[in-house]
Design a protein around this motif. Structure first.
Motif, PDB file in Angstrom:
ATOM      1  N   ARG A   1       0.818  -1.204   0.000  1.00 42.62           N
ATOM      2  CA  ARG A   1       0.000   0.000   0.000  1.00 42.62           C
ATOM      3  C   ARG A   1       0.867   1.275   0.000  1.00 42.62           C
ATOM      4  O   ARG A   1       0.531   2.262  -0.687  1.00 42.62           O
ATOM      5  N   GLN A   2       1.961   1.257   0.765  1.00 44.29           N
ATOM      6  CA  GLN A   2       2.863   2.415   0.777  1.00 44.29           C
ATOM      7  C   GLN A   2       3.475   2.613  -0.597  1.00 44.29           C
ATOM      8  O   GLN A   2       3.579   3.752  -1.097  1.00 44.29           O
ATOM      9  N   ARG A   3       3.868   1.497  -1.226  1.00 43.36           N
ATOM     10  CA  ARG A   3       4.456   1.596  -2.558  1.00 43.36           C
ATOM     11  C   ARG A   3       3.423   2.077  -3.562  1.00 43.36           C
ATOM     12  O   ARG A   3       3.738   2.878  -4.457  1.00 43.36           O
ATOM     13  N   GLN A   4       2.181   1.623  -3.416  1.00 43.84           N
ATOM     14  CA  GLN A   4       1.142   2.074  -4.323  1.00 43.84           C
ATOM     15  C   GLN A   4       0.910   3.592  -4.191  1.00 43.84           C
ATOM     16  O   GLN A   4       0.704   4.307  -5.187  1.00 43.84           O
ATOM     17  N   GLY A   5       0.955   4.068  -2.923  1.00 47.06           N
ATOM     18  CA  GLY A   5       0.780   5.527  -2.718  1.00 47.06           C
ATOM     19  C   GLY A   5       1.884   6.325  -3.352  1.00 47.06           C
ATOM     20  O   GLY A   5       1.623   7.391  -3.968  1.00 47.06           O
ATOM     21  N   GLU A   6       3.119   5.884  -3.205  1.00 50.16           N
ATOM     22  CA  GLU A   6       4.237   6.584  -3.822  1.00 50.16           C
ATOM     23  C   GLU A   6       4.108   6.585  -5.341  1.00 50.16           C
ATOM     24  O   GLU A   6       4.360   7.614  -6.001  1.00 50.16           O
ATOM     25  N   LEU A   7       3.718   5.457  -5.903  1.00 53.54           N
ATOM     26  CA  LEU A   7       3.576   5.398  -7.349  1.00 53.54           C
ATOM     27  C   LEU A   7       2.435   6.295  -7.818  1.00 53.54           C
ATOM     28  O   LEU A   7       2.546   6.963  -8.866  1.00 53.54           O
ATOM     29  N   ASP A   8       1.347   6.311  -7.071  1.00 49.25           N
ATOM     30  CA  ASP A   8       0.239   7.185  -7.458  1.00 49.25           C
ATOM     31  C   ASP A   8       0.667   8.669  -7.432  1.00 49.25           C
ATOM     32  O   ASP A   8       0.290   9.454  -8.318  1.00 49.25           O
ATOM     33  N   GLN A   9       1.487   9.053  -6.401  1.00 48.36           N
ATOM     34  CA  GLN A   9       1.962  10.431  -6.316  1.00 48.36           C
ATOM     35  C   GLN A   9       2.889  10.768  -7.477  1.00 48.36           C
ATOM     36  O   GLN A   9       2.765  11.832  -8.111  1.00 48.36           O
ATOM     37  N   GLN A  10       3.823   9.878  -7.813  1.00 46.59           N
ATOM     38  CA  GLN A  10       4.740  10.125  -8.927  1.00 46.59           C
ATOM     39  C   GLN A  10       3.971  10.166 -10.247  1.00 46.59           C
ATOM     40  O   GLN A  10       4.288  10.982 -11.135  1.00 46.59           O
ATOM     41  N   ILE A  11       2.981   9.302 -10.378  1.00 44.93           N
ATOM     42  CA  ILE A  11       2.191   9.300 -11.610  1.00 44.93           C
ATOM     43  C   ILE A  11       1.456  10.641 -11.769  1.00 44.93           C
ATOM     44  O   ILE A  11       1.388  11.225 -12.871  1.00 44.93           O
ATOM     45  N   ALA A  12       0.925  11.178 -10.670  1.00 40.77           N
ATOM     46  CA  ALA A  12       0.200  12.462 -10.744  1.00 40.77           C
ATOM     47  C   ALA A  12       1.139  13.604 -11.123  1.00 40.77           C
ATOM     48  O   ALA A  12       0.775  14.499 -11.940  1.00 40.77           O
ATOM     49  N   ILE A  13       2.370  13.639 -10.563  1.00 44.82           N
ATOM     50  CA  ILE A  13       3.334  14.699 -10.871  1.00 44.82           C
ATOM     51  C   ILE A  13       3.750  14.628 -12.324  1.00 44.82           C
ATOM     52  O   ILE A  13       3.780  15.654 -13.047  1.00 44.82           O
ATOM     53  N   VAL A  14       4.053  13.457 -12.793  1.00 44.05           N
ATOM     54  CA  VAL A  14       4.511  13.308 -14.176  1.00 44.05           C
ATOM     55  C   VAL A  14       3.367  13.589 -15.131  1.00 44.05           C
ATOM     56  O   VAL A  14       3.574  14.145 -16.229  1.00 44.05           O
ATOM     57  N   GLN A  15       2.155  13.216 -14.733  1.00 42.83           N
ATOM     58  CA  GLN A  15       1.015  13.475 -15.605  1.00 42.83           C
ATOM     59  C   GLN A  15       0.815  14.987 -15.817  1.00 42.83           C
ATOM     60  O   GLN A  15       0.552  15.427 -16.951  1.00 42.83           O
ATOM     61  N   ARG A  16       0.978  15.773 -14.759  1.00 41.11           N
ATOM     62  CA  ARG A  16       0.840  17.218 -14.918  1.00 41.11           C
ATOM     63  C   ARG A  16       1.962  17.797 -15.794  1.00 41.11           C
ATOM     64  O   ARG A  16       1.735  18.720 -16.592  1.00 41.11           O
ATOM     65  N   ARG A  17       3.145  17.253 -15.677  1.00 45.76           N
ATOM     66  CA  ARG A  17       4.253  17.732 -16.508  1.00 45.76           C
ATOM     67  C   ARG A  17       3.977  17.431 -17.972  1.00 45.76           C
ATOM     68  O   ARG A  17       4.238  18.270 -18.856  1.00 45.76           O
ATOM     69  N   VAL A  18       3.462  16.263 -18.231  1.00 47.54           N
ATOM     70  CA  VAL A  18       3.180  15.888 -19.629  1.00 47.54           C
ATOM     71  C   VAL A  18       2.100  16.806 -20.195  1.00 47.54           C
ATOM     72  O   VAL A  18       2.175  17.266 -21.358  1.00 47.54           O
ATOM     73  N   ASP A  19       1.096  17.106 -19.369  1.00 45.29           N
ATOM     74  CA  ASP A  19       0.036  17.986 -19.858  1.00 45.29           C
ATOM     75  C   ASP A  19       0.580  19.395 -20.168  1.00 45.29           C
ATOM     76  O   ASP A  19       0.190  20.022 -21.170  1.00 45.29           O
ATOM     77  N   ARG A  20       1.467  19.903 -19.329  1.00 44.60           N
ATOM     78  CA  ARG A  20       2.060  21.229 -19.555  1.00 44.60           C
ATOM     79  C   ARG A  20       2.925  21.229 -20.812  1.00 44.60           C
ATOM     80  O   ARG A  20       2.904  22.183 -21.613  1.00 44.60           O
TER      81      ARG A  20
END
Length: 579
Positions: A345-364
């Motif tokens: 679960r901790q690893r899933q949370g970290e991956l979800d956070q990294q996915i959200a950051i990278v997703q915003r960068r890709v959109d920009r």
């Protein structure tokens, strides 16, 4: 000296003797013992017959009424011959025997009734033609003796008058002494019988032989009646035996040999073999068991511990089910521990956070890329990083939900199954064993080194034998023995993995003897091994032998039988039961 000179004296004597004998007659035929029925036969007789043999044929002829019945067999094997031609030189000329439905040949012989009554045998010549084999057999047939005519009443009375005195002395002397020694009362009765005997002798000396037979019969009845009255239930075993008419029944003779007529030989399917000596390699007997072929079998194991579940088909394969290579047999769902679950679960949370950051960068980057503020290279790198993070997140979810699929490594039949829905399987635990029933091996333990060219056979508990081909031997001892493996050649129907067998393997050492099928050796009640020698057409003799194992189907007779003897190789156990 004897007061029986008048005419009335014999009549009065007869009446007195009849009245005196009545009590003893009733005592002799006492209740519970029927002395009028004949005793059972103490031995069987054999009908007259004749036999002849040559190197190819064996012939038996039996007179039956007005015909001659002939049986023809192969000399070496005792196999019946039913399609031969038999030409017989008879006293009235040549005749041909006709085949009968029972496998015999029937020759009408009206000349049997007109033969010389004094002749005890009949000489015939039989020409046998069976395929390419032709042979001439001289045959001597024993003939039954004609019945002797019974003497007439006058001759019997005359003979009885002459022999009455001696017979009466012997009868009364022996019986009186024997009975008096057992019972004094019986001795008195015997004495009375002796007195009647003296009266009979007086009648004979007086010239009156007519009442002699009646007096002798009454005297014997009186003495025998005293024996039965004094010793009720004591019946001597020396009574006259009933002699039956000649019969053709299988029977054991007085010298221990077995007489089996030709019709009975056909029913028992008796077969023989001429024993021949030869040199054979020494055979050792090894314990063994059936194992699967390593190249045509496999096991299904779980690589990780988990809970078993049925395959996508919905059911586990049953024992004996045929499966194909690669077919799904079961599912294993690995359990997730609490500590592992927290880390995941901790690893899933970290991956979800990294996915959200990278997703915003890709959109920009997508918005700035058309104006040239962001290069295309930066956009592609951001998209690749986002894809990698999503793949890692998907793999993490798959580990928690996707079970391991257990598939068949080879095609074959399910030999062992240990799968139950909900059962926890440990890593490396065998869940299924798959075996190809057409490819099985035998593993034996040997204390002697066997050569690769060694011939071997395996014998099962039901008597079947299997041909084996040497595959190899181990270099490491197992229980101080060398494991040796053989491949089963031919059919393997009905065999099971783990079934115990006896392996007979040949060594380089040679030994001499007579090779016979195992079925020819019979173990008697005293534990002695015997074989039955076919000494004549219808006679068999038991010969004690010493045998050693040779292979799966034969034994080596080391002593007890000489070469050239015909030995029963089929039906010996049935022959041993003849009494």
């Amino acid at each position: 000296m004897f007061p029986f000179r008048s005419t009335a004296a014999p009549r009065a004597l007869a009446v007195a003797l009849a009245l005196l004998a009545l009590p003893f007659l009733s005592a002799h035929a006492h209740e519970g013992h029927d002395h009028g029925a004949p005793q059972p036969p103490v031995s069987k007789t054999i009908a007259p017959r004749g036999e002849a043999s040559s190197a190819a044929f064996e012939l038996v002829a039996i007179p039956r009424g007005d015909a001659l019945v002939l049986f023809l067999d192969r000399f070496a094997t005792a196999e019946p011959i039913t399609d031969a031609t038999l030409e017989v030189e008879t006293p009235t000329g040549p005749a041909t025997a006709e085949p009968a439905p029972d496998g015999s040949y029937r020759l009408p012989a009206p000349w049997l009734a007109t033969r010389d009554p004094k002749a005890d045998h009949l000489d015939l010549v039989v020409t046998v033609t069976a395929g390419a084999d032709v042979d001439v057999l001289p045959l001597s047939v024993a003939m039954p003796k004609p019945a002797e005519p019974a003497p007439t009443g006058h001759e019997a009375a005359h003979d009885a008058g002459h022999e009455g005195e001696g017979w009466l002395h012997r009868l009364t002397e022996g019986l009186t002494d024997r009975i008096a020694a057992r019972d004094p009362g019986a001795g008195l009765a015997a004495a009375g019988g002796f007195a009647l005997g003296l009266a009979a002798m007086g009648l004979m000396r007086a010239g009156r032989r007519a009442p002699v037979l009646a007096v002798l019969v009454l005297a014997a009845t009186l003495v025998l009646g005293a024996t039965a009255f004094a010793h009720e239930g004591d019946h001597p075993e020396t009574g006259a035996a009933f002699v039956p008419s000649p019969t053709d029944l299988a029977q054991r003779l007085g010298d221990g040999a077995v007489f089996v007529p030709k019709p009975a030989q056909r029913l028992l399917s008796l077969r023989t073999q001429v024993a021949a000596e030869g040199a054979f390699r020494r055979t050792v007997s090894l314990p063994g068991r059936i194992i699967p072929d390593p190249n045509a079998s496999g096991v299904v194991q779980s690589s990780v511990g988990g809970r078993l579940a049925p395959p996508p088909s919905g059911t586990f394969p049953r024992l004996g089910t045929k499966v194909r290579a690669g077919e799904a047999l079961a599912l294993v769902t690995p359990p997730v521990q609490r500590v592992d679950l927290s880390d995941m679960r901790q690893r899933q949370g970290e991956l979800d956070q990294q996915i959200a950051i990278v997703q915003r960068r890709v959109d920009r980057y997508l918005k700035l890329s058309p104006s040239g503020a962001v290069s295309q290279v930066q956009l592609d790198e951001a998209q690749d990083e986002l894809k990698g993070l999503k793949d890692r997140r998907t793999a993490l979810d798959r580990i928690r939900q996707e079970p391991e699929v257990l598939t068949a490594p080879v095609g074959g039949v399910i030999a062992e199954a240990a799968a139950v829905a909900g059962q926890m399987a440990a890593p490396g635990q065998m869940v299924f064993q798959i075996v190809d029933p057409a490819k099985l091996w035998v593993e034996a333990l040997s204390f002697d080194a066997l050569t690769p060219a060694s011939d071997a056979t395996a014998r099962l508990a039901d008597g079947r034998t299997l041909a084996l081909a040497y595959q190899g031997a181990g270099l490491a001892d197992r229980n101080q023995a060398i494991p040796v493996q053989f491949a089963i050649q031919g059919g393997s129907e009905g065999l099971r993995v783990g079934q115990f067998v006896t392996v007979l393997a040949a060594t380089d050492a040679e030994q001499h003897g007579l090779a016979l099928p195992r079925a020819s050796v019979v173990r008697t009640a005293n534990g002695q091994d015997v074989v039955y020698a076919h000494t004549s057409a219808e006679r068999y003799e038991a010969r004690p032998v010493r045998v050693a194992p040779l292979d799966g189907t034969r034994v080596l007779v080391e002593a007890g039988v000489t070469p050239g003897i015909r030995v029963v190789v089929q039906g010996a156990e049935l022959l041993d039961q003849v009494r």
